[in-house]
Motif scaffolding. Structure first.
Motif, mmCIF file in Angstrom:
data_model
loop_
_atom_site.group_PDB
_atom_site.id
_atom_site.type_symbol
_atom_site.label_atom_id
_atom_site.label_comp_id
_atom_site.label_asym_id
_atom_site.label_seq_id
_atom_site.Cartn_x
_atom_site.Cartn_y
_atom_site.Cartn_z
ATOM 1 N N ALA A 191 2.895 6.032 -2.533
ATOM 2 C CA ALA A 191 4.090 6.834 -2.831
ATOM 3 C C ALA A 191 4.191 7.092 -4.324
ATOM 4 C CB ALA A 191 5.345 6.130 -2.325
ATOM 5 N N GLY A 192 3.850 6.113 -5.130
ATOM 6 C CA GLY A 192 3.862 6.299 -6.580
ATOM 7 C C GLY A 192 2.800 7.273 -7.049
ATOM 8 N N ARG A 193 1.707 7.353 -6.323
ATOM 9 C CA ARG A 193 0.613 8.259 -6.690
ATOM 10 C C ARG A 193 0.804 9.665 -6.145
ATOM 11 N NH1 ARG A 193 -4.514 5.984 -8.093
ATOM 12 N NH2 ARG A 193 -4.876 8.120 -8.737
ATOM 13 N N LEU A 194 1.253 9.776 -4.891
ATOM 14 C CA LEU A 194 1.261 11.074 -4.218
ATOM 15 C C LEU A 194 2.629 11.546 -3.767
ATOM 16 C CD1 LEU A 194 -1.874 10.593 -1.924
ATOM 17 C CD2 LEU A 194 -1.749 11.810 -4.103
ATOM 18 N N GLY A 195 3.633 10.693 -3.822
ATOM 19 C CA GLY A 195 4.956 11.051 -3.331
ATOM 20 C C GLY A 195 5.172 10.522 -1.926
ATOM 21 N N THR A 196 6.435 10.471 -1.552
ATOM 22 C CA THR A 196 6.786 9.856 -0.273
ATOM 23 C C THR A 196 6.397 10.699 0.931
ATOM 24 O OG1 THR A 196 9.006 10.787 -0.402
ATOM 25 C CG2 THR A 196 8.709 8.546 -1.243
ATOM 26 N N GLN A 197 6.264 12.010 0.746
ATOM 27 C CA GLN A 197 5.966 12.870 1.899
ATOM 28 C C GLN A 197 4.621 12.544 2.536
ATOM 29 O OE1 GLN A 197 6.484 16.860 0.511
ATOM 30 N NE2 GLN A 197 8.701 16.778 0.749
ATOM 31 N N VAL A 198 3.632 12.190 1.744
ATOM 32 C CA VAL A 198 2.314 11.884 2.306
ATOM 33 C C VAL A 198 2.006 10.391 2.294
ATOM 34 C CG1 VAL A 198 1.338 14.133 1.739
ATOM 35 C CG2 VAL A 198 1.104 12.262 0.118
ATOM 36 N N ALA A 199 2.884 9.602 1.680
ATOM 37 C CA ALA A 199 2.589 8.171 1.520
ATOM 38 C C ALA A 199 2.392 7.456 2.841
ATOM 39 C CB ALA A 199 3.688 7.491 0.704
ATOM 40 N N ASP A 208 1.452 8.674 5.713
ATOM 41 C CA ASP A 208 0.194 9.106 6.328
ATOM 42 C C ASP A 208 -1.015 8.461 5.653
ATOM 43 O OD1 ASP A 208 1.567 10.712 8.105
ATOM 44 O OD2 ASP A 208 1.296 12.545 6.919
ATOM 45 N N VAL A 209 -1.035 8.479 4.321
ATOM 46 C CA VAL A 209 -2.178 7.922 3.595
ATOM 47 C C VAL A 209 -2.213 6.400 3.753
ATOM 48 C CG1 VAL A 209 -3.272 7.653 1.331
ATOM 49 C CG2 VAL A 209 -2.317 9.865 2.005
ATOM 50 N N ALA A 210 -1.055 5.752 3.704
ATOM 51 C CA ALA A 210 -1.024 4.298 3.899
ATOM 52 C C ALA A 210 -1.520 3.953 5.303
ATOM 53 C CB ALA A 210 0.378 3.765 3.666
ATOM 54 N N SER A 211 -1.070 4.701 6.290
ATOM 55 C CA SER A 211 -1.540 4.456 7.667
ATOM 56 C C SER A 211 -3.032 4.702 7.785
ATOM 57 C CB SER A 211 -0.791 5.360 8.646
ATOM 58 O OG SER A 211 0.574 5.028 8.660
ATOM 59 N N GLU A 212 -3.506 5.766 7.149
ATOM 60 C CA GLU A 212 -4.937 6.060 7.175
ATOM 61 C C GLU A 212 -5.739 4.943 6.506
ATOM 62 O OE1 GLU A 212 -8.067 9.627 5.994
ATOM 63 O OE2 GLU A 212 -5.927 9.912 5.607
ATOM 64 N N THR A 213 -5.158 4.329 5.477
ATOM 65 C CA THR A 213 -5.811 3.198 4.811
ATOM 66 C C THR A 213 -6.103 2.091 5.818
ATOM 67 O OG1 THR A 213 -4.730 3.675 2.699
ATOM 68 C CG2 THR A 213 -5.515 1.411 3.030
ATOM 69 N N PHE A 242 -6.486 -1.892 -1.360
ATOM 70 C CA PHE A 242 -6.144 -0.985 -2.456
ATOM 71 C C PHE A 242 -7.327 -0.101 -2.823
ATOM 72 C CE2 PHE A 242 -2.380 -3.646 -3.279
ATOM 73 C CZ PHE A 242 -1.437 -2.643 -3.440
ATOM 74 N N GLY A 243 -8.537 -0.607 -2.670
ATOM 75 C CA GLY A 243 -9.724 0.222 -2.910
ATOM 76 C C GLY A 243 -9.814 1.362 -1.917
ATOM 77 N N ILE A 244 -9.566 1.055 -0.651
ATOM 78 C CA ILE A 244 -9.573 2.098 0.377
ATOM 79 C C ILE A 244 -8.472 3.113 0.087
ATOM 80 C CG2 ILE A 244 -9.169 2.576 2.828
ATOM 81 C CD1 ILE A 244 -10.475 -0.217 3.388
ATOM 82 N N ALA A 245 -7.283 2.624 -0.225
ATOM 83 C CA ALA A 245 -6.164 3.527 -0.522
ATOM 84 C C ALA A 245 -6.477 4.412 -1.722
ATOM 85 C CB ALA A 245 -4.884 2.726 -0.772
ATOM 86 N N THR A 246 -7.078 3.837 -2.749
ATOM 87 C CA THR A 246 -7.420 4.616 -3.944
ATOM 88 C C THR A 246 -8.433 5.693 -3.607
ATOM 89 O OG1 THR A 246 -6.892 2.771 -5.395
ATOM 90 C CG2 THR A 246 -8.351 4.458 -6.285
ATOM 91 N N ASN A 247 -9.408 5.375 -2.764
ATOM 92 C CA ASN A 247 -10.379 6.390 -2.351
ATOM 93 C C ASN A 247 -9.709 7.515 -1.564
ATOM 94 O OD1 ASN A 247 -12.567 5.171 -3.582
ATOM 95 N ND2 ASN A 247 -13.062 3.952 -1.792
ATOM 96 N N LEU A 248 -8.752 7.173 -0.735
ATOM 97 C CA LEU A 248 -8.021 8.208 0.008
ATOM 98 C C LEU A 248 -7.158 9.039 -0.932
ATOM 99 C CD1 LEU A 248 -7.042 6.200 3.208
ATOM 100 C CD2 LEU A 248 -8.786 7.991 3.003
ATOM 101 N N ILE A 268 0.848 -1.199 0.000
ATOM 102 C CA ILE A 268 0.000 0.000 0.000
ATOM 103 C C ILE A 268 0.883 1.248 0.000
ATOM 104 C CG2 ILE A 268 -1.708 1.317 1.329
ATOM 105 C CD1 ILE A 268 -2.898 -1.190 -0.011
ATOM 106 N N TYR A 269 1.926 1.234 0.805
ATOM 107 C CA TYR A 269 2.838 2.378 0.868
ATOM 108 C C TYR A 269 3.447 2.667 -0.508
ATOM 109 C CZ TYR A 269 6.844 5.292 1.779
ATOM 110 O OH TYR A 269 7.752 6.306 1.721
ATOM 111 N N ARG A 270 3.961 1.642 -1.182
ATOM 112 C CA ARG A 270 4.590 1.845 -2.499
ATOM 113 C C ARG A 270 3.587 2.392 -3.505
ATOM 114 N NH1 ARG A 270 7.107 -2.706 -0.677
ATOM 115 N NH2 ARG A 270 5.707 -4.111 -1.765
ATOM 116 N N TYR A 271 2.369 1.873 -3.469
ATOM 117 C CA TYR A 271 1.324 2.355 -4.379
ATOM 118 C C TYR A 271 1.025 3.830 -4.117
ATOM 119 C CZ TYR A 271 -3.386 3.067 -6.218
ATOM 120 O OH TYR A 271 -4.492 3.582 -6.851
#
Length: 182
Positions: A33-41, A43-48, A71-77, A28-31
Motif C-alpha cells: 500500500a505504501g508503494r502502490l496505493g491501497t487500490q491495488v495493495a 491484490d498484490v499482497a494476495s498475489e504475493t 517481502f522479496g516476492i512482494a518487491t518483485n511484484l 505485506i499489505y502495508r508495504y
C-alpha cells in the motif's frame, strides 16, 4: 510455531501455509500500500502469497527467513507495477493535498502520504532508480534490516548499503529544503 517450523512443514502440509498468511499478510499489505496505493495493495499482497504458496517447496531456510522471502516476492511484484508506481509518485508530487480515500486502510495510507510525501519528495522518489527505491522503501516502509533487504532482493548487504546511501544522498537536499520551508 516458529517460522522455521512452518517452513519445514508447509511443503508437506499445505494447511500450514495458512499460518504464514495470517502472520505476514498485514505487513505485506502495508508495504505494498505504501508503494502502490491501497487500490491495488490487496491484490498484490494476495498475489504475493499465491506466488509463495506455489513456490513453497523451493523455500530454503538457509537463504533467509520467511519474512524476507515474502517481502522479496512482494518487491518483485511491485516491480511489475513500477511504471505505475512512478506515475503515482509524480501525481502525488502535483497535489497540494492527498486525495481522500475510502475505508480505514485508505485513510491511514492517505494520512501517511500527506505526512511523508511532500510534492518535492514525491518527485525525488520518482527519480530514484528502481533498485534504490526498492531498498529505501523496504527499509522505510517494511522496516527490514540490511540482511533482510538483501535476502528479499537477492543482492549482497554491501549493495543494499550502497543503494541506500545513494538514495539518501539524493533525498537529503530535498528534505533539508522541506525542513526550511516549514
Amino acid at each position: 510455531m516458529t517460522d522455521t517450523d512452518l517452513a519445514a512443514g508447509f511443503s508437506q502440509d499445505p494447511e500450514l501455509f495458512i499460518e504464514v498468511h495470517d502472520r505476514y499478510f498485514g505487513m505485506i499489505y502495508r508495504y505494498v500500500a505504501g508503494r502502490l496505493g491501497t487500490q491495488v495493495a490487496e491484490d498484490v499482497a494476495s498475489e504475493t502469497f499465491l506466488v509463495a504458496f506455489d513456490r513453497r517447496a523451493m523455500f530454503d531456510v538457509a537463504r533467509g527467513d520467511l519474512r524476507a522471502w515474502l517481502f522479496g516476492i512482494a518487491t518483485n511484484l511491485v516491480a511489475g507495477h513500477r511504471r505505475k508506481e512512478a506515475r503515482h509518485y509524480r501525481a502525488l508530487s502535483r497535489l497540494d493535498q492527498p486525495v481522500a480515500t475510502e475505508g480505514h486502510e485508505g485513510r491511514v495510507v492517505a494520512s501517511m502520504a500527506s505526512r511523508l510525501l511532500s510534492p518535492a519528495l514525491g518527485k525525488a522518489l520518482a527519480r530514484l532508480s528502481t533498485g534504490e527505491r526498492h531498498v529505501l522503501l523496504l527499509v522505510a516502509l517494511a522496516e527490514l534490516d540490511y540482511a533482510e533487504v538483501a535476502a528479499a532482493l537477492g543482492i549482497s548487504t554491501g549493495t543494499v548499503g550502497s543503494r541506500l546511501h545513494r538514495a539518501r544522498k539524493k533525498l537529503t537536499p530535498i528534505l533539508a529544503r522541506e525542513a526550511i520551508d516549514e
